[in-house]
Design a protein around this motif. Sequence first.
Motif, mmCIF file in Angstrom:
data_model
loop_
_atom_site.group_PDB
_atom_site.id
_atom_site.type_symbol
_atom_site.label_atom_id
_atom_site.label_comp_id
_atom_site.label_asym_id
_atom_site.label_seq_id
_atom_site.Cartn_x
_atom_site.Cartn_y
_atom_site.Cartn_z
ATOM 1 N N GLY A 52 18.123 -1.019 -8.697
ATOM 2 C CA GLY A 52 19.153 -1.785 -9.388
ATOM 3 C C GLY A 52 20.273 -2.256 -8.492
ATOM 4 N N ASP A 53 19.957 -2.618 -7.245
ATOM 5 C CA ASP A 53 20.970 -3.125 -6.319
ATOM 6 C C ASP A 53 21.515 -4.454 -6.839
ATOM 7 O OD1 ASP A 53 21.609 -5.024 -3.881
ATOM 8 O OD2 ASP A 53 21.860 -2.973 -3.141
ATOM 9 N N ARG A 54 22.813 -4.477 -7.154
ATOM 10 C CA ARG A 54 23.398 -5.650 -7.818
ATOM 11 C C ARG A 54 23.375 -6.888 -6.927
ATOM 12 N NH1 ARG A 54 26.604 -4.247 -12.188
ATOM 13 N NH2 ARG A 54 26.464 -6.468 -12.653
ATOM 14 N N GLU A 55 23.615 -6.705 -5.644
ATOM 15 C CA GLU A 55 23.627 -7.850 -4.730
ATOM 16 C C GLU A 55 22.228 -8.445 -4.586
ATOM 17 O OE1 GLU A 55 24.768 -8.805 -0.048
ATOM 18 O OE2 GLU A 55 25.542 -6.988 -1.032
ATOM 19 N N TRP A 56 21.228 -7.574 -4.456
ATOM 20 C CA TRP A 56 19.851 -8.054 -4.345
ATOM 21 C C TRP A 56 19.446 -8.793 -5.608
ATOM 22 C CZ3 TRP A 56 15.072 -7.649 -6.621
ATOM 23 C CH2 TRP A 56 13.954 -7.959 -5.836
ATOM 24 N N PHE A 75 12.347 -1.859 -13.176
ATOM 25 C CA PHE A 75 13.331 -0.946 -12.595
ATOM 26 C C PHE A 75 12.781 0.471 -12.532
ATOM 27 C CE2 PHE A 75 16.004 -4.302 -14.424
ATOM 28 C CZ PHE A 75 16.867 -4.570 -13.372
ATOM 29 N N LEU A 76 13.309 1.248 -11.590
ATOM 30 C CA LEU A 76 13.093 2.689 -11.573
ATOM 31 C C LEU A 76 14.033 3.290 -12.603
ATOM 32 C CD1 LEU A 76 12.996 3.244 -7.706
ATOM 33 C CD2 LEU A 76 11.048 3.076 -9.281
ATOM 34 N N THR A 77 13.474 3.837 -13.655
ATOM 35 C CA THR A 77 14.291 4.250 -14.795
ATOM 36 C C THR A 77 15.313 5.310 -14.426
ATOM 37 O OG1 THR A 77 12.304 3.842 -16.118
ATOM 38 C CG2 THR A 77 14.118 4.950 -17.210
ATOM 39 N N TRP A 78 14.953 6.227 -13.542
ATOM 40 C CA TRP A 78 15.861 7.317 -13.196
ATOM 41 C C TRP A 78 16.994 6.869 -12.281
ATOM 42 C CZ3 TRP A 78 16.514 8.362 -8.069
ATOM 43 C CH2 TRP A 78 15.522 7.935 -7.173
ATOM 44 N N ASP A 102 13.074 8.711 -18.100
ATOM 45 C CA ASP A 102 13.228 8.530 -19.544
ATOM 46 C C ASP A 102 13.690 7.109 -19.850
ATOM 47 O OD1 ASP A 102 13.708 8.700 -22.244
ATOM 48 O OD2 ASP A 102 15.427 10.062 -22.072
ATOM 49 N N PRO A 103 12.853 6.287 -20.473
ATOM 50 C CA PRO A 103 13.257 4.909 -20.754
ATOM 51 C C PRO A 103 14.138 4.748 -21.983
ATOM 52 C CG PRO A 103 11.010 5.271 -21.497
ATOM 53 C CD PRO A 103 11.458 6.563 -20.873
ATOM 54 N N ARG A 238 16.075 9.866 -3.066
ATOM 55 C CA ARG A 238 16.464 10.734 -4.176
ATOM 56 C C ARG A 238 15.326 10.991 -5.163
ATOM 57 N NH1 ARG A 238 20.406 8.193 -7.318
ATOM 58 N NH2 ARG A 238 19.865 6.174 -6.404
ATOM 59 N N TRP A 239 14.107 10.745 -4.759
ATOM 60 C CA TRP A 239 12.972 10.962 -5.647
ATOM 61 C C TRP A 239 12.782 12.439 -5.951
ATOM 62 C CZ3 TRP A 239 9.746 7.724 -8.254
ATOM 63 C CH2 TRP A 239 9.880 6.356 -7.986
ATOM 64 N N GLN A 240 12.348 12.715 -7.181
ATOM 65 C CA GLN A 240 12.018 14.079 -7.592
ATOM 66 C C GLN A 240 10.611 14.375 -7.088
ATOM 67 O OE1 GLN A 240 12.140 14.667 -11.828
ATOM 68 N NE2 GLN A 240 11.354 16.748 -11.702
ATOM 69 N N THR A 241 10.531 14.859 -5.837
ATOM 70 C CA THR A 241 9.235 14.971 -5.176
ATOM 71 C C THR A 241 8.354 16.074 -5.755
ATOM 72 O OG1 THR A 241 10.224 16.335 -3.438
ATOM 73 C CG2 THR A 241 10.064 13.959 -3.035
ATOM 74 N N THR A 242 8.915 16.950 -6.554
ATOM 75 C CA THR A 242 8.054 17.937 -7.212
ATOM 76 C C THR A 242 7.195 17.287 -8.289
ATOM 77 O OG1 THR A 242 9.838 18.478 -8.758
ATOM 78 C CG2 THR A 242 9.637 19.853 -6.777
ATOM 79 N N LYS A 243 7.633 16.126 -8.798
ATOM 80 C CA LYS A 243 6.871 15.426 -9.835
ATOM 81 C C LYS A 243 6.232 14.149 -9.322
ATOM 82 C CE LYS A 243 7.041 13.787 -14.591
ATOM 83 N NZ LYS A 243 7.836 13.660 -15.837
#
Length: 324
Positions: A52-56, A75-78, A102-103, A238-243
Amino acid sequence: MMRDMALSTAFTKLFGVQHPIALAPMGGSAGGALATAVSRGGGLGLLGGGYGDREWLARELPIVAGGGRPWGVGFLTWAAGVSAIEQALEYGPGAVMLSFGDPSPFVERIRAAGAAVIVQVTDLEEARRAVDLGADVIVAQGSEGGGHGARRGRATLPFVPVVVDLAAPVPVLAAGGIADGRGVAAALVLGAAGALIGTRFQATAEALVDPSIAEAIVRGRGEDTERSGVLDIARGARWQTTKYTARTLGHPYLDRWRGREAELAADSRARRAYQDDVARGDVPPLPVWAGEGVDLIDDLPPAADLVAALAAQADEALARAGRY
């Protein structure tokens, strides 16, 4: 005699597109030019809104919104906040795709703006939640796909029909390892209404990737790909790498830290060493996200031409299957 290559499905009817093919909204690389080209070719181009980079978004949204064809954004929801999604909705997308997380906080905003809600799922629990939320389209992502997916995911072939049965009558797109028209045809035979394709579209003229990445994809082989959390940990992502882990082509840090993710996460010096290696050019600045279908990629065509070629090959494959 050539058959009519317009494969009509619930997906093509919903969005008014010619072919049951959607561009995976790959963060950063699926920019406005690529999404526009896919839509111009008769598929559904989905802009890769990612974090969600606003400039991009401000740079890329006007490109695809001005293309005059059906389009959407993912988008990446998280990671993406409400403000980024509202920024995208101002441009009138036909769809917003939500992945990994969670969407529910975003669904009503999207629906109120008149856009369809596409939810990507990686397991049956996520699929049930998507149905309960009233998703207009569900993407069933198999573990063969490039980029991020479920650490304990299921292969596309058995996963897609289970989601199709669970979600009916909601249309389902198959994703994961689909890189040619035969894969699109297989998705339709499994009961999906189309295919969401990523890696194949990274290797196109319009993709926002460094030429070295496109070349690596063309040279890559499926057995060279690996699903791991190592590179996300090393990069400080910042990915939740356990999941969720990511499927990429080979990388020196995969060889160095394979099976030692917890140790890497606890070693700040190792993560600084990764950044130093990137700065020196010893390792590439980004992993090469690539799915197991990478063997099928051997050129860098214009994306609109690719959509037509995929549809023609899918049509031929279905005709051939019908003769058995």
